[in-house]
Every structure is written in structure tokens, then in C-alpha cells.
Design a protein around this motif. Structure first.
Motif, PDB file in Angstrom:
ATOM      1  N   GLN A  16       0.837  -1.202   0.000  1.00 18.43           N
ATOM      2  CA  GLN A  16       0.000   0.000   0.000  1.00 18.43           C
ATOM      3  C   GLN A  16       0.875   1.256   0.000  1.00 18.43           C
ATOM      4  OE1 GLN A  16      -3.101   0.103   2.953  1.00 18.43           O
ATOM      5  NE2 GLN A  16      -3.726   2.165   2.378  1.00 18.43           N
ATOM      6  N   LYS A  17       1.964   1.245   0.753  1.00 21.46           N
ATOM      7  CA  LYS A  17       2.894   2.382   0.763  1.00 21.46           C
ATOM      8  C   LYS A  17       3.523   2.573  -0.617  1.00 21.46           C
ATOM      9  CE  LYS A  17       4.243   2.311   5.628  1.00 21.46           C
ATOM     10  NZ  LYS A  17       5.307   1.945   6.583  1.00 21.46           N
ATOM     11  N   ARG A  18       3.870   1.473  -1.261  1.00 16.14           N
ATOM     12  CA  ARG A  18       4.466   1.543  -2.602  1.00 16.14           C
ATOM     13  C   ARG A  18       3.456   2.076  -3.616  1.00 16.14           C
ATOM     14  NH1 ARG A  18       7.216  -4.244  -3.385  1.00 16.14           N
ATOM     15  NH2 ARG A  18       7.932  -3.304  -5.325  1.00 16.14           N
ATOM     16  N   ILE A  19       2.185   1.697  -3.471  1.00 14.86           N
ATOM     17  CA  ILE A  19       1.129   2.207  -4.341  1.00 14.86           C
ATOM     18  C   ILE A  19       0.920   3.700  -4.070  1.00 14.86           C
ATOM     19  CG2 ILE A  19      -1.378   2.137  -4.778  1.00 14.86           C
ATOM     20  CD1 ILE A  19      -1.110  -0.983  -4.228  1.00 14.86           C
ATOM     21  N   ASP A  20       0.790   4.058  -2.790  1.00 15.47           N
ATOM     22  CA  ASP A  20       0.587   5.464  -2.421  1.00 15.47           C
ATOM     23  C   ASP A  20       1.765   6.329  -2.856  1.00 15.47           C
ATOM     24  OD1 ASP A  20      -1.825   4.749  -1.270  1.00 15.47           O
ATOM     25  OD2 ASP A  20      -1.061   4.771   0.789  1.00 15.47           O
ATOM     26  N   GLY A  21       2.958   5.757  -2.853  1.00 13.68           N
ATOM     27  CA  GLY A  21       4.154   6.497  -3.223  1.00 13.68           C
ATOM     28  C   GLY A  21       4.346   6.632  -4.734  1.00 13.68           C
ATOM     29  N   GLY A  22       3.474   5.993  -5.509  1.00 13.45           N
ATOM     30  CA  GLY A  22       3.535   6.143  -6.955  1.00 13.45           C
ATOM     31  C   GLY A  22       4.330   5.075  -7.685  1.00 13.45           C
ATOM     32  N   GLU A  23       4.888   4.117  -6.942  1.00  6.32           N
ATOM     33  CA  GLU A  23       5.627   3.042  -7.615  1.00  6.32           C
ATOM     34  C   GLU A  23       4.693   2.235  -8.522  1.00  6.32           C
ATOM     35  OE1 GLU A  23       8.303  -0.885  -6.501  1.00  6.32           O
ATOM     36  OE2 GLU A  23       8.011   0.626  -4.953  1.00  6.32           O
ATOM     37  N   PHE A  24       3.463   2.063  -8.044  1.00  5.85           N
ATOM     38  CA  PHE A  24       2.428   1.381  -8.827  1.00  5.85           C
ATOM     39  C   PHE A  24       1.248   2.348  -8.951  1.00  5.85           C
ATOM     40  CE2 PHE A  24       4.546  -2.086  -6.403  1.00  5.85           C
ATOM     41  CZ  PHE A  24       5.151  -2.722  -7.466  1.00  5.85           C
ATOM     42  N   PRO A  25       1.211   3.154 -10.016  1.00  2.43           N
ATOM     43  CA  PRO A  25       0.123   4.128 -10.167  1.00  2.43           C
ATOM     44  C   PRO A  25      -1.204   3.453 -10.510  1.00  2.43           C
ATOM     45  CG  PRO A  25       1.536   4.142 -12.091  1.00  2.43           C
ATOM     46  CD  PRO A  25       2.170   3.213 -11.106  1.00  2.43           C
ATOM     47  N   GLY A  67      -4.242 -10.780 -13.758  1.00  6.67           N
ATOM     48  CA  GLY A  67      -3.368 -10.208 -12.752  1.00  6.67           C
ATOM     49  C   GLY A  67      -4.105  -9.299 -11.796  1.00  6.67           C
ATOM     50  N   VAL A  68      -3.335  -8.689 -10.915  1.00  3.70           N
ATOM     51  CA  VAL A  68      -3.874  -7.765  -9.918  1.00  3.70           C
ATOM     52  C   VAL A  68      -3.451  -6.362 -10.317  1.00  3.70           C
ATOM     53  CG1 VAL A  68      -3.878  -7.112  -7.480  1.00  3.70           C
ATOM     54  CG2 VAL A  68      -3.751  -9.528  -8.117  1.00  3.70           C
ATOM     55  N   TYR A  69      -4.415  -5.471 -10.348  1.00  6.01           N
ATOM     56  CA  TYR A  69      -4.176  -4.097 -10.781  1.00  6.01           C
ATOM     57  C   TYR A  69      -4.566  -3.105  -9.709  1.00  6.01           C
ATOM     58  CZ  TYR A  69      -3.525  -5.947 -15.439  1.00  6.01           C
ATOM     59  OH  TYR A  69      -3.035  -6.645 -16.514  1.00  6.01           O
ATOM     60  N   VAL A  70      -3.850  -1.964  -9.696  1.00  9.36           N
ATOM     61  CA  VAL A  70      -4.223  -0.879  -8.793  1.00  9.36           C
ATOM     62  C   VAL A  70      -5.481  -0.243  -9.348  1.00  9.36           C
ATOM     63  CG1 VAL A  70      -3.490   1.334  -7.798  1.00  9.36           C
ATOM     64  CG2 VAL A  70      -1.792  -0.472  -8.227  1.00  9.36           C
TER      65      VAL A  70
END
Length: 77
Positions: A16-25, A67-70
Motif C-alpha cells: 500500500q505504501k508503494r502504491i501510495d508512493g507512486g511506484e504502482f500508479p 493479474g492484480v491491478y491498482v
């Protein structure tokens, strides 16, 4: 004293931190289950539980066999 977290909770928080940080937009595909198992050095059920947390929170969506997507961010009013 803070109770210890389960490993799957730690992984869900990290993702979740990686998503929030923009690594996974929004719209990005997360690494495969196999890649996450290797990255976090855990078993498949641990990754499955972490992914379930993200899905229940509405952060990700799973496309069966794809797959799993944001998830795309909800429209701001």
C-alpha cells in the motif's frame, strides 16, 4: 505496546505504501504472485492474504487469469 503484526499484514502495508508512493500508479499491474513470493521470501498463502487485504480495502482489483491491478482513483467531487 503495539501487538506484533502478521507477515501478510506487513506485506499489505508495504504494498500500500508503494502504491501510495507512486511506484504502482492507478491502472498499473502489480508483480505476479511468484515475483512477490520471491521478493518477500514468503509462501503463497501469505501473499494471497496480503492481496485479499488490498482488495477488501478497495486498493486493487483482480482480473481472473490476468493479474492484480491498482484501482483507478475514485472521482473527486
Amino acid at each position: 505496546m503495539v501487538p506484533p503484526r502478521y507477515r501478510y499484514e506487513e506485506i499489505a502495508i508495504d504494498l500500500q505504501k508503494r502504491i501510495d508512493g507512486g511506484e504502482f500508479p492507478p491502472g498499473a499491474r502489480l508483480p505476479s504472485r511468484r515475483e512477490l513470493i520471491e521478493q518477500y521470501e514468503v509462501t503463497e498463502p501469505v501473499i494471497d492474504r496480503a492481496m485479499l487485504i488490498l482488495r477488501v480495502k478497495g486498493i486493487t482489483e483482480t482480473l481472473s487469469g490476468v493479474g492484480v491491478y491498482v484501482r483507478e482513483a475514485a472521482e473527486e467531487e
